[in-house]
Design an enzyme around this catalytic site. Structure first.
Site, PDB file in Angstrom:
ATOM      1  N   LYS A 178       0.863  -1.190   0.000  1.00 16.59           N
ATOM      2  CA  LYS A 178       0.000   0.000   0.000  1.00 16.59           C
ATOM      3  C   LYS A 178       0.884   1.219   0.000  1.00 16.59           C
ATOM      4  CE  LYS A 178      -4.478   0.849   0.208  1.00 16.59           C
ATOM      5  NZ  LYS A 178      -5.511  -0.007  -0.414  1.00 16.59           N
TER       6      LYS A 178
HETATM    7  P1  NAD Z   1     -13.107   7.705  -2.886  1.00 20.74           P
HETATM    8  O1  NAD Z   1     -12.128   8.749  -2.516  1.00 20.74           O
HETATM    9  O2  NAD Z   1     -13.536   7.576  -4.306  1.00 20.74           O
HETATM   10  O3  NAD Z   1     -14.441   7.880  -2.012  1.00 20.74           O
HETATM   11  C1  NAD Z   1     -14.446   8.022  -0.642  1.00 20.74           C
HETATM   12  C2  NAD Z   1     -15.830   8.501  -0.253  1.00 20.74           C
HETATM   13  O4  NAD Z   1     -15.908   8.536   1.162  1.00 20.74           O
HETATM   14  C3  NAD Z   1     -16.162   9.906  -0.749  1.00 20.74           C
HETATM   15  O5  NAD Z   1     -17.525   9.959  -1.127  1.00 20.74           O
HETATM   16  C4  NAD Z   1     -15.951  10.765   0.481  1.00 20.74           C
HETATM   17  O6  NAD Z   1     -16.700  11.960   0.465  1.00 20.74           O
HETATM   18  C5  NAD Z   1     -16.460   9.792   1.535  1.00 20.74           C
HETATM   19  N1  NAD Z   1     -16.050  10.119   2.879  1.00 20.74           N
HETATM   20  C6  NAD Z   1     -14.852  10.580   3.319  1.00 20.74           C
HETATM   21  N2  NAD Z   1     -14.912  10.810   4.638  1.00 20.74           N
HETATM   22  C7  NAD Z   1     -16.172  10.469   5.010  1.00 20.74           C
HETATM   23  C8  NAD Z   1     -16.846  10.480   6.227  1.00 20.74           C
HETATM   24  N3  NAD Z   1     -16.232  10.876   7.333  1.00 20.74           N
HETATM   25  N4  NAD Z   1     -18.147  10.061   6.256  1.00 20.74           N
HETATM   26  C9  NAD Z   1     -18.777   9.640   5.137  1.00 20.74           C
HETATM   27  N5  NAD Z   1     -18.171   9.616   3.952  1.00 20.74           N
HETATM   28  C10 NAD Z   1     -16.899  10.027   3.899  1.00 20.74           C
HETATM   29  O7  NAD Z   1     -12.517   6.329  -2.329  1.00 20.74           O
HETATM   30  P2  NAD Z   1     -12.856   4.848  -2.794  1.00 20.74           P
HETATM   31  O8  NAD Z   1     -11.845   4.436  -3.787  1.00 20.74           O
HETATM   32  O9  NAD Z   1     -14.313   4.740  -3.094  1.00 20.74           O
HETATM   33  O10 NAD Z   1     -12.503   4.032  -1.456  1.00 20.74           O
HETATM   34  C11 NAD Z   1     -13.431   3.928  -0.367  1.00 20.74           C
HETATM   35  C12 NAD Z   1     -12.993   2.819   0.568  1.00 20.74           C
HETATM   36  O11 NAD Z   1     -12.919   1.601  -0.159  1.00 20.74           O
HETATM   37  C13 NAD Z   1     -11.616   2.995   1.208  1.00 20.74           C
HETATM   38  O12 NAD Z   1     -11.637   2.426   2.483  1.00 20.74           O
HETATM   39  C14 NAD Z   1     -10.710   2.196   0.296  1.00 20.74           C
HETATM   40  O13 NAD Z   1      -9.526   1.782   0.939  1.00 20.74           O
HETATM   41  C15 NAD Z   1     -11.615   1.040  -0.018  1.00 20.74           C
HETATM   42  N6  NAD Z   1     -11.260   0.335  -1.241  1.00 20.74           N
HETATM   43  C16 NAD Z   1     -11.205   0.967  -2.442  1.00 20.74           C
HETATM   44  C17 NAD Z   1     -10.894   0.251  -3.585  1.00 20.74           C
HETATM   45  C18 NAD Z   1     -10.895   0.872  -4.951  1.00 20.74           C
HETATM   46  O14 NAD Z   1     -10.729   0.126  -5.936  1.00 20.74           O
HETATM   47  N7  NAD Z   1     -11.106   2.164  -5.099  1.00 20.74           N
HETATM   48  C19 NAD Z   1     -10.605  -1.123  -3.475  1.00 20.74           C
HETATM   49  C20 NAD Z   1     -10.692  -1.742  -2.221  1.00 20.74           C
HETATM   50  C21 NAD Z   1     -11.022  -0.993  -1.116  1.00 20.74           C
END
Ligand code: NAD
Length: 472
Positions: free
Chosen positions: A163
Site C-alpha cells: 500500500k
Molecule cells: P473515494 O475517494 O472515491 O471515495 C471516498 C468517499 O468517502 C467519498 O464519497 C468521500 O466523500 C467519503 N467520505 C470521506 N470521509 C467520510 C466520512 N467521514 N463520512 C462519510 N463519507 C466520507 O474512495 P474509494 O476508492 O471509493 O474508497 C473507499 C474505501 O474503499 C476505502 O476504504 C478504500 O480503501 C476502499 N477500497 C477501495 C478500492 C478501490 O478500488 N477504489 C478497493 C478496495 C477498497
C-alpha cells in the site's frame, strides 16, 4: 488487543473536543498558527490548504493497524502458527518513507510525506493502492499493506500485499498541484516498483488520472510500461470494468450472501456510507438489481429517504463535482452520526476505516454489512454485531473486486491484449463468488463468523507459499 483502551481514549478526546471538532482528528484551519507550518523546512505538511471544517461522522481512534493485527492474531492462534512464523508475517518486508516537496499555487514549497509499504511478496509481486488523504501515515499504510496480502491470497490471485499514500487532501488542491505531487512521489519510489516487483492502483483520493501520471512518470525512466500501475484510463491500456470493479465485487458477494439471511437482493433496502468510487458503483449496481437506496453519506454529510434515493442520478451529480448533500432529491438531511441507525437490510461502509465502532455498533438496524471500505469495523464493534445477529462480509473478501480486475488489467498489459467488458465482469464474478463460497464453507465448518474464516484461508495460503519457497 487495545481496542477497548483506544476506544476509551477516543471518548476522552471527544469530550475534550466538544467545541465542534469532536470525533475526528483536529484539522488545521486556515489562519491557524501552524497551518502550512514547516513548508519547505522538512516538516510534513498535513494542512493542504484547508479552508473550512467538514462534518465528519465520529470514528473510533482504534487504528487500522490495531484492527488488522487483532484479526491476524486471532487467526494465527486458531491456525496454531508457530510464533517465529507469525512474527515474519506480522511485519512488513519493506517500508519506504519519502519527502514529497512540491511548490503549490501559493508560491511556497510544501513538504508532504509519501509512503510505500510492501508487506509480503511470497505469492507474487506486491500489489496495492495509493491513497491521497490528510490522515495517511506509516501506521495506516502498514495496516492496509498487510490487509492486501491476505486479500490477494483469499481471492487466490498471484500477488503479495502493498500500500502507499501521501498525506495530502487532493480536494483542496488544483489539478496541476495533484499532478505535481503524484509525479514527485513516483520519482521517489520508482526504484521499489515495477511490473514484476510492485504495482500500485487507485485508492481513496486517487483515480485513473492519477494512475496515468504515475505511469507516465515511470515511463520517463524505464520506457513505456503500462503494467507498472493498474486502474489506468481506458485510453492508456486501462481495463474495461476496472473503475466499477470494487463496487461490482461488493454487489456480487452480496448476492451470494443474501440467501444466508433469506433475503432476495431485488427486495433489499440499503444504506451507503461514502459515495466515491466504491460506494457509488455499488449503489448503482444494487439499484439495477431492484434494491432501494434509503440512506447515503459522503464527507459533506448524510441524507435519508424511506421512499428511496435515485443512486444513478446521485452518482451523476457527484461525478459532476456535486456532493450528496447538495443534491435535490427530496431526501431529508440527517446527522451523519445517525446514518448507521437507519433501518435497512444491508449497510455498506465505503468510506474510511474505524467508522463502525463500539460507540455506534449497537445502534445499527441492518441485517447484513458488506464492507466496501478497508477496516471499517473495529473488533469490539464486530463482537456487538455478531451478538446482534448481523451477518458481516469482511473487507478482505468483500472489496477484493478492485484488485481482481487490477490483476486482469496487468495480465492484459503484459500481453498487450484487451478483453471486452463482459468478459472482465464475468471473470470477476467467477472469482468473487468462488471466494465467497470458500470462506462461507469454512465459516460453516468451523462455526465461526466470516472474518476469521477469511483471514485463516488467506494466511494459510501465504504460509504455504512462503514455506514452499524456503522464505520461512
Ligand atoms: P473515494 O475517494 O472515491 O471515495 C471516498 C468517499 O468517502 C467519498 O464519497 C468521500 O466523500 C467519503 N467520505 C470521506 N470521509 C467520510 C466520512 N467521514 N463520512 C462519510 N463519507 C466520507 O474512495 P474509494 O476508492 O471509493 O474508497 C473507499 C474505501 O474503499 C476505502 O476504504 C478504500 O480503501 C476502499 N477500497 C477501495 C478500492 C478501490 O478500488 N477504489 C478497493 C478496495 C477498497
Amino acid at each position: 488487543m487495545g481496542d477497548e483502551v483506544t476506544e476509551e481514549r477516543a471518548e476522552a478526546e471527544e469530550a475534550e473536543n466538544e467545541d465542534g471538532a469532536a470525533g475526528g482528528p483536529s484539522v488545521p484551519q486556515e489562519g491557524d498558527a501552524g497551518a502550512h507550518a514547516g513548508a519547505g523546512h522538512g516538516e510534513p505538511d498535513k494542512s493542504a490548504k484547508q479552508t473550512e471544517e467538514e462534518p465528519t461522522p465520529s470514528r473510533a481512534e482504534v487504528s487500522n493497524y490495531e484492527i488488522v493485527e487483532h484479526w491476524f492474531n486471532v487467526a494465527a492462534e486458531r491456525l496454531e502458527l508457530p510464533e517465529d512464523v507469525a512474527a515474519v508475517l506480522r511485519s512488513s518486508y519493506r517500508e519506504v518513507q519519502v519527502q514529497v516537496p512540491v511548490q503549490l499555487g501559493d508560491g511556497k514549497i510544501h513538504v508532504f510525506s509519501g509512503y510505500r509499504v510492501q508487506h509480503n511478496g511470497a505469492r507474487g509481486p506486491y500489489k496495492g493502492g495509493i491513497r491521497f488523504h490528510p490522515e495517511v501515515d506509516l501506521d495506516e499504510v502498514r495496516a492496509l499493506a498487510e490487509l492486501m496480502t491476505w486479500k490477494t491470497a483469499i481471492v487466490n490471485i498471484p500477488y503479495g500485499g502493498a500500500k502507499g499514500g501521501v498525506n495530502v487532501d487532493p480536494s483542496k488542491l488544483e489539478q496541476r498541484e495533484v499532478e505535481a505531487i503524484a509525479r514527485s512521489f513516483m520519482d521517489k519510489i520508482e526504484k521499489v516498483l515495477g511490473p514484476q516487483r510492485d504495482i500500485p492502483a487507485p485508492d481513496v483520493g486517487t483515480n485513473a488520472q492519477v494512475m496515468a501520471w504515475l505511469m507516465d512518470e515511470y515511463g520517463k525512466l524505464h520506457g513505456h510500461t503500462p503494467a507498472c500501475v493498474t486502474g489506468k484510463p481506458i485510453a492508456l491500456e486501462g481495463s474495461y470494468g476496472r473503475e466499477a470493479a470494487t463496487g461490482r465485487g461488493v454487489v456480487q458477494v452480496f448476492c451470494e450472501a443474501a440467501p444466508e439471511i433469506d433475503l432476495d437482493p431485488a427486495d433489499a433496502t440499503f444504506v451507503i456510507q461514502g459515495f466515491g468510487n466504491v460506494g457509488a458503483s455499488a449503489a448503482r449496481l444494487l439499484q439495477e438489481l431492484g434494491a432501494k437506496l434509503v440512506g447515503v453519506a459522503d464527507a459533506s454529510g448524510a441524507i435519508a429517504s424511506s421512499d428511496g434515493i435515485d443512486a444513478e442520478k446521485l452518482a451523476e451529480h457527484v461525478r459532476d463535482d456535486g456532493t450528496v448533500t447538495d443534491y435535490d432529491t427530496g431526501a431529508e438531511e440527517i446527522d451523519p452520526d445517525d446514518l448507521v441507525a437507519l433501518e435497512c437490510d444491508v449497510f455498506i461502509p465505503a468510506a474510511l476505516g474505524g467508522m463502525i465502532h463500539e460507540g455506534n455498533a449497537d445502534r445499527m438496524q441492518c441485517r447484513m454489512i458488506v464492507e466496501g471500505a478497508n477496516s471499517p469495523t473495529t473488533p469490539n464493534a464486530d463482537k456487538v454485531l455478531n451478538e446482534n445477529g448481523v451477518f458481516v462480509v469482511p473487507d478482505v473478501l468483500a472489496n477484493a473486486g478492485g484488485v481482481v480486475v487490477s490483476y486482469f488489467e496487468w495480465v492484459q498489459n503484459l500481453q498487450h491484449f484487451r478483453w471486452g467488458e463482459g468478459e472482465v465482469n464475468e471473470k470477476l464474478a467467477d472469482i468473487m463468488r468462488g471466494a465467497f463460497r470458500e470462506v462461507a464453507d469454512r465459516a460453516h465448518e468451523n462455526d465461526t463468523p466470516m472474518r476469521p474464516a477469511a483471514y485463516e484461508l488467506g494466511i494459510q495460503r501465504v504460509v504455504e507459499a512462503a514455506s514452499t519457497r524456503g522464505y520461512i
